[in-house]
Design an enzyme around this catalytic site. Structure first.
Site, PDB file in Angstrom:
ATOM      1  N   GLU A 112       0.806  -1.232   0.000  1.00 36.89           N
ATOM      2  CA  GLU A 112       0.000   0.000   0.000  1.00 36.89           C
ATOM      3  C   GLU A 112       0.840   1.284   0.000  1.00 36.89           C
ATOM      4  O   GLU A 112       0.507   2.260   0.668  1.00 36.89           O
ATOM      5  CB  GLU A 112      -0.986  -0.031   1.184  1.00 36.89           C
ATOM      6  N   GLU A 166      -6.659 -10.024  -3.300  1.00 29.78           N
ATOM      7  CA  GLU A 166      -7.492 -10.228  -2.099  1.00 29.78           C
ATOM      8  C   GLU A 166      -8.965 -10.056  -2.443  1.00 29.78           C
ATOM      9  O   GLU A 166      -9.700  -9.345  -1.754  1.00 29.78           O
ATOM     10  CB  GLU A 166      -7.104  -9.216  -0.997  1.00 29.78           C
TER      11      GLU A 166
END
Ligand SMILES: *[C@@H]1O[C@H](CO)[C@@H](O)[C@H](O)[C@H]1NC(C)=O
Ligand SMILES: *[C@@H]1O[C@H](CO)[C@@H](O)[C@H](O)[C@H]1NC(C)=O
Ligand SMILES: *[C@@H]1O[C@H](CO)[C@@H](O)[C@H](O)[C@H]1NC(C)=O
Ligand SMILES: *[C@@H]1O[C@H](CO)[C@@H](O)[C@H](O)[C@H]1NC(C)=O
Ligand SMILES: *[C@@H]1O[C@H](CO)[C@@H](O)[C@H](O)[C@H]1NC(C)=O
Ligand SMILES: *[C@@H]1O[C@H](CO)[C@@H](O)[C@H](O)[C@H]1NC(C)=O
Ligand SMILES: *[C@@H]1O[C@H](CO)[C@@H](O)[C@H](O)[C@H]1NC(C)=O
Ligand SMILES: *[C@@H]1O[C@H](CO)[C@@H](O)[C@H](O)[C@H]1NC(C)=O
Ligand SMILES: *[C@@H]1O[C@H](CO)[C@@H](O)[C@H](O)[C@H]1NC(C)=O
Length: 566
Positions: free
Chosen positions: A321, A428
């Site tokens: 991220e 994910e």
């Protein structure tokens, strides 16, 4: 051409190339108006021909321009493409949005437009009301960023048409045609031979996350290993798990889960070496104020976890991220992520090192983790001195909201991510429970599978006892939920079924003018590793097997010749 010699057999592999399908790799996207994922900024916008059902919209100019009012019907998928150019500023993001009566505006796509040349903006919409909408093109920031838009094309697809085109792309990008021939050395046919094929491993990677609860339940373990060949651990390889107390490393959970994976030939993507969000550092790291101290412990972390699992992973998330967050950049300097990628690539030069972000494909309104920003960030990392040749990867987490996913936007986002040339994975994928959860999940997974840049998908799911409570695949008795049925269906569909193929006594001349005698029908096989067994009911000694790989590199039609010596 490959030649195999296996006892009294020769296996000869020919590539038969059809020029109309060659040299394409990443460039088969029948819905886009250009054939390439890497459109350059062009001096003249290309004139495209009207094909099929389209709305042609007039040229316009301004910094926020309403292009046209269009009737958009719910349930359909709208693809949009347009050529965009800036005046007055050199570079700026331009978005396409819809606005309708009583509808909050809907984002459909974006491009980094330039001054002096035309950039292609791609995207699209799915709406849940049928009302007239205005299509806007809007540049970020100041009014001075005047934009020009040309060649706007909006194309409508029913969901059935969209699905049909996905299936056509899958035929091209995930399969190849193969034909088998069995003959004696003198080229006469070996009549009645039968080829049995069995796929050992599909090339496309479709897996599922796992967590430590798999260590506490044999049923979870059995459920998992009977289905999946790819995984990533949720928290067990994170720094806060591995070194909760400074200097006291504990890899027990990750080691034990690796053991389960390795014993069952399940590939593992590492998640994650570091995480750029301050909130998810081990608490003792958050308390560090001396940059040199942080640098030391960070180096130790990278070395510790990457050396421990070296050679055992199929990829690594390196700095999770790091488009949304900048903890290490703030503490260690602007190039922190690039330096970490550099260190990581020295420790693991041969596996993809992923940038892993959220909201990149699943949320069209996203400003920070948008496809453009992810692409720019990866380019920045790769352009750091010494990083030119690192093997990159792009992970799009794909945590969807419980609504109709915008598949046209998702496709344009994947196009943008794929233009880097690195493998793109959904890492994910999940969606909270909602009435159409299973239908939407299927649409998302099929969109990814039919995109040429996507080489892996990991869903964020499990049986009820695992605690993955958004996407639950099995109940407490390990009976499938509807979502579980969907995943099992796709696992079966994306793996080639075993087949028996008769060798027929046909004859024809091949393209070199050679006589081909005794061959099988052309069959379309999913990419992957196969075991092929040749038998003949009248020749008991004629029973042998060999393995071979069907890959996208081998061209659209491969002839596999089995030659018998005696
Ligand atoms: C448009 O159609 C013409 C005639 O069919 C063809 O020659 C030309 O290549 C087409 N152009 C594009 C951009 O597809
Ligand atoms: C943008 O540039 C054009 C000339 O290239 C000029 O006419 C126009 O006034 C400029 N617009 C703004 C808002 O600065
Ligand atoms: C080719 O070889 C096979 C096996 O040795 C033999 O049975 C067959 O008669 C031969 N055919 C010709 C046309 O020579
Ligand atoms: C390491 O972690 C495991 C699993 O959480 C735990 O059972 C064990 O006590 C830990 N070992 C040490 C030395 O803290
Ligand atoms: C960081 O590591 C270096 C080399 O091991 C050492 O000399 C230095 O004192 C360390 N700095 C801090 C703040 O711990
Ligand atoms: C980051 O890297 C760039 C390119 O090498 C360099 O010009 C710049 O000085 C670096 N910045 C820092 C803060 O190290
Ligand atoms: C769930 O699984 C158990 C054991 O496999 C079986 O006996 C039971 O009938 C299943 N329940 C349902 C509702 O299918
Ligand atoms: C391949 O053949 C060998 C012996 O020739 C046999 O042991 C093996 O089981 C066969 N494998 C498959 C997948 O049929
Ligand atoms: C296919 O898989 C088998 C067994 O897993 C392996 O021995 C073989 O080398 C592979 N073949 C190819 C062509 O990759």
């Amino acid at each position: 051409m490959k030649r195999f010699n296996n006892g009294f057999f020769h296996f000869v592999f020919f590539l038969i190339c059809h020029p109309f399908l060659l040299g394409s790799g990443l460039c088969m996207d029948p819905f886009s108006y250009v054939q390439s994922l890497k459109p350059e900024c062009l001096m003249e916008p290309p004139q495209t021909n009207n094909t099929g059902e389209e709305l042609k919209i007039n040229e316009n100019r301004g910094n926020q321009i309403v292009i046209e009012r269009v009737d958009i019907q719910k349930g359909n998928i709208y693809s949009i493409s347009a050529w965009v150019k800036l005046r007055n500023v050199s570079e700026r993001r331009v978005r396409v949005t819809l606005r309708g009566k009583n509808v909050r505006y809907i984002d459909g796509g974006q491009v980094m437009a330039k001054n002096g040349c035309w950039s292609l903006l791609k995207g699209g919409f799915i709406v849940d009301v049928s009302v007239p909408f205005d299509i806007f093109f809007k540049s970020d920031g100041l009014a001075a960023a005047e934009i020009s838009v040309q060649n706007v094309r909006l194309k409508r697809f029913s969901k059935t048409q969209w699905r049909l085109q996905q299936d056509q792309v899958v035929e091209k990008i995930r399969k190849n045609k193969v034909r088998f021939q069995v003959s004696f050395q003198n080229k006469s046919a070996v009549k009645g031979s039968v080829i049995s094929i069995k796929q050992n491993k599909p090339s496309f990677l479709f897996g599922c996350a796992m967590n430590y609860r798999i260590l506490e339940s044999d049923s979870y373990r059995e459920w998992f290993v009977s289905r999946f060949r790819l995984t990533s651990f949720t928290n067990e390889m994170k720094w806060y798990t591995n070194e909760a107390v400074r200097g006291q490393e504990n890899y027990t959970l990750a080691d034990t889960m690796m053991k389960i994976a390795e014993e069952n030939e399940i590939l593992v993507k590492g998640h994650t070496v570091l995480w750029d969000d301050k909130n998810w550092q081990p608490s003792w790291v958050k308390a560090i104020t001396d940059p040199e101290d942080l640098k030391n412990v960070t180096h130790n972390r990278i070395n510790s976890v990457m050396k421990r699992y070296k050679g055992r992973l199929i990829g690594w998330d390196v700095m999770n991220e790091n488009v949304h967050f900048t903890y290490f950049e703030e503490m260690l300097g602007k190039n922190a992520s690039a330096i970490v990628f550099s260190l990581a690539s020295k420790l693991e030069p041969d596996i993809p090192l992923f940038l892993n972000e959220f909201n990149t494909v699943e949320y069209a309104r996203e400003r920070v983790g948008s496809p453009i920003n992810v692409k720019n960030r990866m380019e920045e990392i790769v352009s750091y001195p010494g990083n030119m040749n690192i093997k990159g990867g792009i992970g799009a987490q794909a945590h969807f909201t419980p609504n109709q996913p915008n598949l046209a936007y998702m496709r344009s986002a994947l196009d943008m991510l794929g233009s880097l040339g690195f493998p793109v994975w959904l890492t994910e994928v999940d969606m909270p429970k909602c009435p159409d959860q299973v239908k939407y999940m299927e649409e998302i997974l099929r969109e990814a599978y039919s995109h040429p840049a996507v080489t892996g998908i990991i869903i964020y799911a499990g049986p009820e006892m695992s605690g993955f409570n958004k996407l639950t695949l099995a109940d407490k008795d390990f009976n499938n939920t509807e979502a579980g049925d969907l995943i099992d269906k796709l696992l079966r569909e994306w793996q080639q079924e075993p087949a028996e193929i008769p060798i027929q006594s046909h004859e024809h001349n091949d393209e070199q003018g050679d006589r081909i005698i005794g061959f099988s029908p052309e069959i379309s096989l999913l990419h992957g590793n196969y075991t092929v067994t040749v038998t003949n009911p009248w020749m008991k000694h004629l029973s042998t097997n060999f393995s071979f790989e069907v890959t996208k590199e081998m061209g659209p039609l491969q002839l596999v010749q089995v030659k018998i010596d005696s």
